[in-house]
Motif scaffolding. Sequence first.
Motif, PDB file in Angstrom:
ATOM      1  N   MET A 198       5.618   4.206  20.421  1.00  0.00           N
ATOM      2  CA  MET A 198       5.500   4.858  21.720  1.00  0.00           C
ATOM      3  C   MET A 198       4.854   6.235  21.545  1.00  0.00           C
ATOM      4  N   SER A 199       3.884   6.542  22.398  1.00  0.00           N
ATOM      5  CA  SER A 199       3.160   7.802  22.301  1.00  0.00           C
ATOM      6  C   SER A 199       3.996   8.978  22.781  1.00  0.00           C
ATOM      7  N   ILE A 200       3.694  10.148  22.235  1.00  0.00           N
ATOM      8  CA  ILE A 200       4.328  11.396  22.664  1.00  0.00           C
ATOM      9  C   ILE A 200       3.562  11.904  23.879  1.00  0.00           C
ATOM     10  N   LYS A 201       4.145  11.814  25.047  1.00  0.00           N
ATOM     11  CA  LYS A 201       3.481  12.266  26.270  1.00  0.00           C
ATOM     12  C   LYS A 201       3.475  13.796  26.300  1.00  0.00           C
ATOM     13  N   THR A 202       2.287  14.369  26.491  1.00  0.00           N
ATOM     14  CA  THR A 202       2.128  15.815  26.389  1.00  0.00           C
ATOM     15  C   THR A 202       1.473  16.382  27.638  1.00  0.00           C
ATOM     16  N   LEU A 203       1.991  17.526  28.086  1.00  0.00           N
ATOM     17  CA  LEU A 203       1.407  18.284  29.196  1.00  0.00           C
ATOM     18  C   LEU A 203       0.816  19.562  28.630  1.00  0.00           C
ATOM     19  N   ILE A 204      -0.469  19.826  28.915  1.00  0.00           N
ATOM     20  CA  ILE A 204      -1.135  21.042  28.446  1.00  0.00           C
ATOM     21  C   ILE A 204      -1.205  22.045  29.583  1.00  0.00           C
ATOM     22  N   VAL A 205      -0.690  23.254  29.341  1.00  0.00           N
ATOM     23  CA  VAL A 205      -0.682  24.296  30.370  1.00  0.00           C
ATOM     24  C   VAL A 205      -1.406  25.520  29.831  1.00  0.00           C
ATOM     25  N   ASP A 206      -2.557  25.838  30.417  1.00  0.00           N
ATOM     26  CA  ASP A 206      -3.334  27.018  30.030  1.00  0.00           C
ATOM     27  C   ASP A 206      -4.285  27.342  31.170  1.00  0.00           C
ATOM     28  N   ASP A 207      -4.500  28.627  31.433  1.00  0.00           N
ATOM     29  CA  ASP A 207      -5.349  29.002  32.556  1.00  0.00           C
ATOM     30  C   ASP A 207      -6.839  28.910  32.236  1.00  0.00           C
ATOM     31  N   GLN A 208      -7.197  28.656  30.992  1.00  0.00           N
ATOM     32  CA  GLN A 208      -8.598  28.533  30.609  1.00  0.00           C
ATOM     33  C   GLN A 208      -8.973  27.063  30.422  1.00  0.00           C
ATOM     34  N   GLY A 209      -9.923  26.626  31.242  1.00  0.00           N
ATOM     35  CA  GLY A 209     -10.324  25.233  31.208  1.00  0.00           C
ATOM     36  C   GLY A 209     -10.860  24.782  29.861  1.00  0.00           C
ATOM     37  N   MET A 210     -11.605  25.651  29.192  1.00  0.00           N
ATOM     38  CA  MET A 210     -12.162  25.280  27.884  1.00  0.00           C
ATOM     39  C   MET A 210     -11.065  25.109  26.843  1.00  0.00           C
ATOM     40  N   VAL A 211     -10.030  25.934  26.946  1.00  0.00           N
ATOM     41  CA  VAL A 211      -8.903  25.803  26.023  1.00  0.00           C
ATOM     42  C   VAL A 211      -8.195  24.473  26.249  1.00  0.00           C
ATOM     43  N   ARG A 212      -7.968  24.137  27.520  1.00  0.00           N
ATOM     44  CA  ARG A 212      -7.309  22.864  27.828  1.00  0.00           C
ATOM     45  C   ARG A 212      -8.142  21.692  27.316  1.00  0.00           C
ATOM     46  N   ALA A 213      -9.459  21.767  27.529  1.00  0.00           N
ATOM     47  CA  ALA A 213     -10.330  20.682  27.084  1.00  0.00           C
ATOM     48  C   ALA A 213     -10.293  20.541  25.567  1.00  0.00           C
ATOM     49  N   GLY A 214     -10.297  21.673  24.867  1.00  0.00           N
ATOM     50  CA  GLY A 214     -10.234  21.632  23.409  1.00  0.00           C
ATOM     51  C   GLY A 214      -8.929  21.050  22.904  1.00  0.00           C
ATOM     52  N   LEU A 215      -7.830  21.441  23.540  1.00  0.00           N
ATOM     53  CA  LEU A 215      -6.527  20.920  23.142  1.00  0.00           C
ATOM     54  C   LEU A 215      -6.422  19.422  23.429  1.00  0.00           C
ATOM     55  N   ARG A 216      -6.984  18.998  24.562  1.00  0.00           N
ATOM     56  CA  ARG A 216      -6.955  17.571  24.893  1.00  0.00           C
ATOM     57  C   ARG A 216      -7.734  16.763  23.855  1.00  0.00           C
ATOM     58  N   MET A 217      -8.912  17.247  23.482  1.00  0.00           N
ATOM     59  CA  MET A 217      -9.718  16.544  22.476  1.00  0.00           C
ATOM     60  C   MET A 217      -8.987  16.471  21.142  1.00  0.00           C
ATOM     61  N   LEU A 218      -8.307  17.552  20.803  1.00  0.00           N
ATOM     62  CA  LEU A 218      -7.580  17.610  19.535  1.00  0.00           C
ATOM     63  C   LEU A 218      -6.418  16.625  19.506  1.00  0.00           C
ATOM     64  N   LEU A 219      -5.676  16.555  20.621  1.00  0.00           N
ATOM     65  CA  LEU A 219      -4.465  15.750  20.647  1.00  0.00           C
ATOM     66  C   LEU A 219      -4.717  14.283  20.962  1.00  0.00           C
ATOM     67  N   ASP A 220      -5.690  14.012  21.838  1.00  0.00           N
ATOM     68  CA  ASP A 220      -5.907  12.634  22.276  1.00  0.00           C
ATOM     69  C   ASP A 220      -6.403  11.716  21.169  1.00  0.00           C
ATOM     70  N   ILE A 228      -0.043  10.476  20.102  1.00  0.00           N
ATOM     71  CA  ILE A 228       0.044  11.544  21.107  1.00  0.00           C
ATOM     72  C   ILE A 228      -0.867  11.213  22.288  1.00  0.00           C
ATOM     73  N   GLU A 229      -0.344  11.368  23.492  1.00  0.00           N
ATOM     74  CA  GLU A 229      -1.113  11.102  24.714  1.00  0.00           C
ATOM     75  C   GLU A 229      -0.971  12.289  25.667  1.00  0.00           C
ATOM     76  N   VAL A 230      -2.100  12.878  26.068  1.00  0.00           N
ATOM     77  CA  VAL A 230      -2.086  13.954  27.058  1.00  0.00           C
ATOM     78  C   VAL A 230      -2.031  13.311  28.443  1.00  0.00           C
ATOM     79  N   VAL A 231      -0.913  13.499  29.130  1.00  0.00           N
ATOM     80  CA  VAL A 231      -0.732  12.832  30.428  1.00  0.00           C
ATOM     81  C   VAL A 231      -1.145  13.702  31.603  1.00  0.00           C
ATOM     82  N   ALA A 232      -1.264  15.030  31.377  1.00  0.00           N
ATOM     83  CA  ALA A 232      -1.641  15.915  32.481  1.00  0.00           C
ATOM     84  C   ALA A 232      -2.000  17.295  31.947  1.00  0.00           C
ATOM     85  N   GLU A 233      -2.685  18.066  32.794  1.00  0.00           N
ATOM     86  CA  GLU A 233      -3.012  19.451  32.491  1.00  0.00           C
ATOM     87  C   GLU A 233      -2.592  20.320  33.674  1.00  0.00           C
ATOM     88  N   ALA A 234      -2.393  21.604  33.406  1.00  0.00           N
ATOM     89  CA  ALA A 234      -2.073  22.557  34.469  1.00  0.00           C
ATOM     90  C   ALA A 234      -2.727  23.882  34.136  1.00  0.00           C
TER      91      ALA A 234
END
Length: 216
Positions: free
Chosen positions: A1-23, A28-34
């Motif tokens: 079972m994957s680790i469902k992860t929520l990424i919270v950061d006000d910088q879109g590029m940071v969120r995108a980088g973290l999603r690419m790293l984790l996905d 590990i599965e990124v289920v949402a961003e904020a």
Amino acid sequence: MSIKTLIVDDQGMVRAGLRMLLDVEPDIEVVAEAGNGIEAVARAARHRPDVILMDIRMPELDGLEATRRIFAADEDAKVLILTTFNHDDLVYEALRAGASGFVLKDDPPEQLIAAVRTIAAGAALLSPSVTRSLIAHFTKERREPRPVTLDTLTARELDVFRLIALGLSNAEIGRELFISDTTVKTHVTRLLRKLQVRDRAQAIVLAYHHHLFDTR
């Protein structure tokens, strides 16, 4: 079972980088961003992630207050604070808010991935630098009365508690006390239950807040 992860950061590029790293990790599965704390609270409630990667410095609602609100709604939430700052007050407030770990944005990628897995497994993650920050913060504070829950611990559990407060891992505690990793885990589970704290991070906060051990 994957680790469902929520990424919270006000910088879109940071969120995108973290999603690419984790996905790309198979477990590990990124289920949402904020992009701010308000969105984080709403999406944590909606998606119930296993781990929330939470930035501290954000507009509208910062990561510390968002963490408090998330825990008010779900005491089993697991928050990993992610920031560029390593200030004593931020470490203290993040852990008091209920966070289970604290990772700097300039840490190596593999360290962040390991941190997500560690938090998801129910453990706390505090680097030696964070532990030193906690020691520095709490040694400046007034000594609080000894908690009555401490009297329920055995001598061995007190030994383990003292070493946890110094930032030692289970393996290091085992070597220090000449006991197996399994025995250490058993002692840790029992002392957390007796102290009525959710994880190692909260146990460390308790130890330093009450000046229970000499951490010099």
